[in-house]
Design an enzyme around this catalytic site. Structure first.
Site, mmCIF file in Angstrom:
data_model
loop_
_atom_site.group_PDB
_atom_site.id
_atom_site.type_symbol
_atom_site.label_atom_id
_atom_site.label_comp_id
_atom_site.label_asym_id
_atom_site.label_seq_id
_atom_site.Cartn_x
_atom_site.Cartn_y
_atom_site.Cartn_z
ATOM 1 N N CYS A 2 0.837 -1.210 0.000
ATOM 2 C CA CYS A 2 0.000 0.000 0.000
ATOM 3 C C CYS A 2 0.870 1.257 0.000
ATOM 4 C CB CYS A 2 -0.871 0.052 1.236
ATOM 5 S SG CYS A 2 -1.826 -1.416 1.552
ATOM 6 N N ARG A 29 4.277 0.841 -6.528
ATOM 7 C CA ARG A 29 4.382 -0.060 -5.386
ATOM 8 C C ARG A 29 3.405 -1.235 -5.497
ATOM 9 N NH1 ARG A 29 6.429 2.799 -0.691
ATOM 10 N NH2 ARG A 29 4.942 1.794 0.667
ATOM 11 N N TRP A 77 -2.950 -2.412 -1.357
ATOM 12 C CA TRP A 77 -2.505 -3.738 -1.820
ATOM 13 C C TRP A 77 -3.014 -4.685 -0.738
ATOM 14 C CZ3 TRP A 77 0.642 -6.277 -5.506
ATOM 15 C CH2 TRP A 77 1.252 -7.456 -5.109
ATOM 16 N N ASN A 103 -0.644 2.233 5.490
ATOM 17 C CA ASN A 103 -0.056 1.139 4.712
ATOM 18 C C ASN A 103 0.618 0.191 5.689
ATOM 19 O OD1 ASN A 103 2.424 3.385 4.038
ATOM 20 N ND2 ASN A 103 3.049 1.379 4.716
ATOM 21 N N GLY A 104 0.823 -1.064 5.260
ATOM 22 C CA GLY A 104 1.423 -2.052 6.151
ATOM 23 C C GLY A 104 0.360 -2.980 6.714
ATOM 24 N N GLU A 471 18.066 -22.525 -6.992
ATOM 25 C CA GLU A 471 17.556 -21.155 -7.076
ATOM 26 C C GLU A 471 18.682 -20.199 -7.486
ATOM 27 O OE1 GLU A 471 15.007 -19.649 -7.406
ATOM 28 O OE2 GLU A 471 15.323 -17.599 -6.744
ATOM 29 N N LYS A 475 18.678 -17.853 -10.868
ATOM 30 C CA LYS A 475 18.908 -16.391 -10.862
ATOM 31 C C LYS A 475 19.987 -16.048 -11.869
ATOM 32 C CE LYS A 475 16.172 -15.431 -9.327
ATOM 33 N NZ LYS A 475 14.995 -15.845 -8.624
ATOM 34 N N GLU A 478 18.856 -16.501 -15.466
ATOM 35 C CA GLU A 478 17.808 -15.553 -15.819
ATOM 36 C C GLU A 478 18.374 -14.178 -16.179
ATOM 37 O OE1 GLU A 478 15.168 -15.251 -12.485
ATOM 38 O OE2 GLU A 478 13.497 -14.537 -13.691
ATOM 39 N N HIS A 494 28.715 -37.862 -11.352
ATOM 40 C CA HIS A 494 28.046 -38.810 -12.247
ATOM 41 C C HIS A 494 27.937 -38.278 -13.678
ATOM 42 C CE1 HIS A 494 27.054 -41.662 -9.077
ATOM 43 N NE2 HIS A 494 26.614 -40.656 -8.335
ATOM 44 N N LYS A 591 7.277 -11.255 -15.831
ATOM 45 C CA LYS A 591 7.100 -11.470 -14.385
ATOM 46 C C LYS A 591 6.008 -12.499 -14.122
ATOM 47 C CE LYS A 591 7.955 -10.399 -10.038
ATOM 48 N NZ LYS A 591 9.205 -10.941 -9.475
HETATM 49 O O1 M6R Z 1 4.487 -16.067 -9.917
HETATM 50 P P1 M6R Z 1 5.113 -17.424 -9.743
HETATM 51 O O2 M6R Z 1 5.834 -17.570 -8.444
HETATM 52 O O3 M6R Z 1 4.142 -18.544 -9.963
HETATM 53 O O4 M6R Z 1 6.196 -17.515 -10.905
HETATM 54 C C1 M6R Z 1 6.850 -18.718 -11.179
HETATM 55 C C2 M6R Z 1 8.048 -18.486 -12.064
HETATM 56 O O5 M6R Z 1 7.653 -17.992 -13.316
HETATM 57 C C3 M6R Z 1 9.006 -17.492 -11.416
HETATM 58 O O6 M6R Z 1 9.398 -17.922 -10.147
HETATM 59 C C4 M6R Z 1 10.267 -17.291 -12.266
HETATM 60 O O7 M6R Z 1 10.991 -18.481 -12.300
HETATM 61 C C5 M6R Z 1 11.070 -16.148 -11.663
HETATM 62 N N1 M6R Z 1 11.105 -15.034 -12.576
HETATM 63 C C6 M6R Z 1 12.431 -16.526 -11.263
HETATM 64 O O8 M6R Z 1 13.141 -15.450 -10.755
#
Ligand code: M6R
Length: 596
Positions: A2, A29, A77, A103-104, A471, A475, A478, A494, A591
């Site tokens: 928010c 935001r 939000w 907000n919060g 993960e 990153k 990506e 392996h 996103k």
């Molecule tokens: O909105 P979601 O968490 O379902 O998204 C899943 C993936 O598309 C998302 O985590 C994607 O791998 C990220 N951009 C990674 O940083």
């Protein structure tokens, strides 16, 4: 997340444009509803609010017609209460003499609403911003001045929030905060306050940053501050902000990703407050513990959180969990699903099509579907039986960072509860994340030249850090466009070991209990000329074997995966920037993936 903005000026004037401009600047935001209130010199309150985008709601409700001496705008939000007109802010008190917005999160909102209703106040919504207004009303009605009423309300309201309120009985606005940001602007013939600096900057660069435990009284002539604890005045000189608008929007960071990485201690603390107060945690944990089969389902980063969460559940609750990518959930387990199964669907956006497809299959088979999601109002929220919010606010950068941390925190919290154990250890987490951010960056920066020109890489984990290595690798892929594979450290021999030659860097994410197994994998790499980089707590056994150590604060086995995530995020970020790329908006990616 928010946003609030309050504005006080000398005499009645059109306020709509000023408030609308602030709302547009707060929109980055993230929000689902918007509302405005203006109070004129005669004490008349004009309140207009609804669900929707700023400009659409503004046109529909005629925001630009608002006029008065004081104005408040809020972008909501949702966390408490679904997005709706009645839950949109600002809110009035029982008889319309006070109007305010926050907000919060006020985490004792449910108890407070009950208390206020029992005391005869008119509670109209389920939103916690309304509780802030009634908290002040409670003491004003008992004869307290606004400042004294706020001081008492402050003690009643638990959580992390910022709040602005006006009374028809005077010419000022009052603002206070606990945990969330609140900035005051001082202009020629006006003052204002806001959740963030960018919404103030086009109006004035003279600002005053508020601290927790202070009440600000804003009049057209200036601002006074008082301490909540004893009511004593606080002296603070305004500063003149010289950075540009873009720097202000990004909180002074060059990219949203870096800003969001640095928000992690705060959002983790806020989430823990919410989980402590949530009535949904225990019923959810009980349903998960009782399930015939329990699945953790997600995609991308959210799936990696599932991997870590499954190990937590086994360790803390002796609860076997199947962590699974959403489309594979359908393909592999679809035919076997039964109503006594439980599936936890994890998604930052709550709109990922692969996840929603899996959710539909689970629904058709009668499976109890639970959600972990960041976007309140999303399809996942509506279609899951119960959900927990990740409470990260808006994540702008395409690479998920803070939402991953809070997904893992939620799984850890649920594992404690499934195991019937106290969650006390988690109290240390926000400080540990802060300490990690302070400690690791120089060591991460020193690694960057090692990866120069490299197009393929490996990050290895084990047990709890398996999901963290995956993960970290995601990153890196990506936002650097290099190939990086995350895998179990024991699997490296392996096959992938053949990639290692002189100087080939391999990252080992080693939890404190997994050092012996990691040392073996390290030596398989170093004896072939590879360069071993460990992300771990200082440990003589590791240090004797690796070339480089990014030393983590001592967090213990369960919190280590969360802490270890930070250097991997920072490394991906730094490599992306070093390659001249934009980590916030990597090519080809979006996103929210709403397609199959
Ligand atoms: O909105 P979601 O968490 O379902 O998204 C899943 C993936 O598309 C998302 O985590 C994607 O791998 C990220 N951009 C990674 O940083």
């Amino acid at each position: 997340m928010c946003g609030i903005f309050g504005f006080v000026t000398v005499s009645d004037r059109p306020l709509g444009d000023v408030l609308l401009g602030a709302a547009r600047r707060l929109a980055y935001r993230g929000y689902d509803s918007v509302g405005m209130a203006a109070i004129d010199g005669d004490g008349h309150v004009d309140l207009r609010k609804d669900v929707g985008r700023v400009d659409e709601v503004a046109a529909r409700l005629g925001f630009t017609d608002l006029a008065g001496r004081r104005g408040i705008v809020q972008l909501r939000w949702a966390t408490f209460g679904a997005p709706s007109r009645v839950n949109a802010q600002p809110h009035l008190d029982s008889d319309g003499d006070l109007v305010g917005a926050h907000n919060g999160n006020v985490v004792n909102n449910v108890q407070l609403r009950r208390l206020f209703a029992d005391e005869g106040m008119i509670v109209r919504s389920t939103n916690d911003g309304e509780s802030c207004v009634h908290a002040v009303e409670r003491y004003v009605d008992r004869g307290a001045s606004m400042i004294d009423a706020i001081r008492q309300a402050y003690r009643l309201l638990e959580g992390d929030y910022a709040f602005v309120i006006g009374s028809v009985a005077d010419d000022t606005l009052y603002a206070f905060k606990k945990g969330s940001g609140l900035v005051i602007g001082l202009g020629d013939g006006f003052t204002c306050c806001s959740s963030d600096l960018p919404s103030i900057l086009p109006l004035t660069a003279r600002i005053l940053r508020m601290e927790d435990g202070e009440v600000a009284t804003l009049s057209a002539a200036g601002v006074t501050l008082h301490r909540v604890s004893d009511g004593a005045p606080v002296a603070r000189e305004p500063e003149v902000f010289t950075g540009g608008m873009e720097a202000a929007v990004k909180g002074g960071y060059p990219h949203f990703m870096l800003k969001e990485i640095h928000e992690q201690p705060r959002v983790a603390a806020e989430l823990l407050h919410l989980l402590d107060a949530s009535p949904h945690v225990d019923p959810m944990a009980e349903a998960m513990q009782r399930a015939r089969h329990l699945y953790y389902v997600g995609c991308g980063t959210s799936y990696h959180a599932c991997l870590v969460g499954a190990v937590y559940a086994a360790r803390l609750a002796r609860r076997p969990v199947v962590p699974v990518l959403a489309p594979q959930f359908t393909a592999q387990y679809g035919p076997t699903l039964e109503p006594s199964d439980v599936a936890v669907f994890v998604s930052q956006s709550g709109e990922t099509k692969d996840v929603l497809n899996a959710l539909a299959v689970a629904g058709a088979r009668g499976v109890t579907s639970l959600g972990l999601l960041n976007v309140i109002g999303s399809t996942l929220m509506h279609k899951s039986r119960t959900y927990l919010p990740l409470a990260c606010g808006y994540e702008i950068s395409v690479p998920a960072t803070k939402t991953f941390i809070n997904q893992v925190v939620t799984f850890l919290y649920l594992a404690y509860r499934m195991g019937g154990r106290p969650t006390d250890e988690l109290r240390r987490l926000p400080d540990l994340l802060s300490a990690t951010l302070d400690a690791v960056d120089p060591a991460v920066a020193a690694l960057v030249p090692l990866f120069e020109g490299r197009r393929d890489l490996y990050q290895l984990g084990y047990g709890l850090t398996f999901g963290i290595a995956l993960e970290g690798a995601l990153k890196l892929k990506e936002i650097t466009y290099a190939h990086c594979e995350g895998m179990l450290s024991t699997e490296f021999k392996h096959g992938p070991l053949s990639a290692v030659d002189e100087g080939y860097p391999v990252i080992f994410v080693a939890g404190p209990e997994d050092v012996p197994v990691m040392v073996s994998a390290v030596n398989e790499v170093t004896t072939r000329g590879g360069r071993a980089i460990a992300i771990a707590e200082p440990d003589a056994r590791l240090e004797a074997n690796v070339h480089d150590l990014v030393a983590l604060p001592e967090a213990g086995a369960l919190l280590n995966p969360l802490v270890a995530t930070i250097p991997l995020q920072l490394l991906a970020y730094r490599l992306s920037v070093a390659r001249g790329l934009d980590p916030d908006f990597p090519r080809n990616l979006s996103k929210t993936l709403t397609v199959d």
